[in-house]
Design a protein around this motif. Structure first.
Motif, PDB file in Angstrom:
ATOM      1  N   GLU A   1      -5.967  -2.535  -7.567  1.00 55.58           N
ATOM      2  CA  GLU A   1      -6.701  -3.808  -7.537  1.00 55.58           C
ATOM      3  C   GLU A   1      -8.047  -3.634  -6.845  1.00 55.58           C
ATOM      4  N   LYS A   2      -8.071  -2.876  -5.763  1.00 55.43           N
ATOM      5  CA  LYS A   2      -9.340  -2.595  -5.074  1.00 55.43           C
ATOM      6  C   LYS A   2     -10.294  -1.838  -5.997  1.00 55.43           C
ATOM      7  N   PHE A   3      -9.767  -0.879  -6.729  1.00 57.54           N
ATOM      8  CA  PHE A   3     -10.563  -0.087  -7.669  1.00 57.54           C
ATOM      9  C   PHE A   3     -11.160  -0.988  -8.748  1.00 57.54           C
ATOM     10  N   LYS A   4     -10.330  -1.892  -9.299  1.00 59.56           N
ATOM     11  CA  LYS A   4     -10.807  -2.806 -10.341  1.00 59.56           C
ATOM     12  C   LYS A   4     -11.930  -3.696  -9.821  1.00 59.56           C
ATOM     13  N   LYS A   5     -11.779  -4.199  -8.603  1.00 57.41           N
ATOM     14  CA  LYS A   5     -12.818  -5.047  -8.024  1.00 57.41           C
ATOM     15  C   LYS A   5     -14.114  -4.280  -7.828  1.00 57.41           C
TER      16      LYS A   5
ATOM     17  N   ALA B   1      -0.487   0.034  -6.303  1.00 61.35           N
ATOM     18  CA  ALA B   1      -0.971  -1.146  -7.022  1.00 61.35           C
ATOM     19  C   ALA B   1      -2.091  -1.823  -6.237  1.00 61.35           C
ATOM     20  N   TYR B   2      -1.976  -1.817  -4.924  1.00 61.06           N
ATOM     21  CA  TYR B   2      -3.027  -2.389  -4.070  1.00 61.06           C
ATOM     22  C   TYR B   2      -4.342  -1.620  -4.268  1.00 61.06           C
TER      23      TYR B   2
ATOM     24  N   ARG C   1       0.817  -1.218   0.000  1.00 62.29           N
ATOM     25  CA  ARG C   1       0.000   0.000   0.000  1.00 62.29           C
ATOM     26  C   ARG C   1       0.844   1.259   0.000  1.00 62.29           C
ATOM     27  N   ARG C   2       2.113   1.093   0.342  1.00 63.54           N
ATOM     28  CA  ARG C   2       2.994   2.259   0.418  1.00 63.54           C
ATOM     29  C   ARG C   2       3.832   2.476  -0.841  1.00 63.54           C
ATOM     30  N   ILE C   3       3.739   1.557  -1.778  1.00 66.39           N
ATOM     31  CA  ILE C   3       4.495   1.717  -3.016  1.00 66.39           C
ATOM     32  C   ILE C   3       3.687   2.635  -3.930  1.00 66.39           C
ATOM     33  N   PRO C   4       4.181   3.819  -4.190  1.00 64.00           N
ATOM     34  CA  PRO C   4       3.403   4.764  -5.009  1.00 64.00           C
ATOM     35  C   PRO C   4       3.273   4.304  -6.455  1.00 64.00           C
TER      36      PRO C   4
END
Length: 185
Positions: free
Chosen positions: A111-115, A107-108, A18-21
């Motif tokens: 993935e949440k957005f895509k779901k 990236a996390y 969650r911290r990787i921009p």
């Protein structure tokens, strides 16, 4: 005094994903929506067909005629009336999540957005199928509510990894439901 030194054998600390921009240019909302919309109606049909057959509201050999009637309704475009859509949303149990692409920072989050976008597309597909089923006059509102409740339970099983669309498709095939009608919807 005891001194602790990090040895070469010690594993490195994991980085929280969650911290990787993520660069904003990596977020292509149009592509995500297009990809999601490819299977929304097929998945909606699988859920609804399985619920209708399981509750014995329809015989497997009647599914093709029912799908054609629903498709005719959908092609007319009458499903866009706001009043009808509100009625369908009361019958369809699944909730439509809210999405905000500006909150995607990693990236996390992507993935949440895509779901969430997938869930919105599925919700819309279920509402359209619901309106089409309602237009046939074949089912009471109570029967439709039960069918969509069962579809929602099946969706929860899919989300939990207990079931899959492929498994639902196999079960329907075993019950002689014409899946080619479901895929084309």
């Amino acid at each position: 005094m005891i001194r602790s030194e990090r040895s070469e054998n010690m594993p490195k600390k994991k980085v929280n994903p969650r911290r990787i921009p993520m660069a904003k240019k990596e977020l292509d909302t149009d592509a995500i929506i297009d990809e999601t919309m490819k299977e929304d109606m097929a998945h909606a049909w699988l859920l609804v067909a399985a619920a209708l057959v399981e509750q014995e509201l329809i015989k497997p050999d009647e599914m093709g005629d029912l799908a054609e009637a629903v498709n005719r309704y959908i092609e007319k475009g009458t499903h866009q009336r706001k009043k009808n859509l509100e009625r369908a949303e009361k019958i369809v149990v699944t909730r439509k999540p809210r999405v905000d692409p500006s909150r995607v920072r990693s990236a996390y989050d992507l993935e949440k957005f895509k779901k969430k976008v997938e869930r919105i597309a599925l919700h819309t597909g279920l509402c359209v199928v619901c309106l089409g089923l309602d237009s046939t006059g074949r089912f009471t509102e109570e029967e439709m509510k039960r069918a969509f409740f069962l579809a929602d339970l099946t969706l929860a099983e899919i989300d939990g990894g207990v079931n899959s669309y492929e498994e639902i498709e196999r079960e329907l095939l075993n019950k002689a439901v014409k899946l080619e009608m479901l895929k084309d919807a």
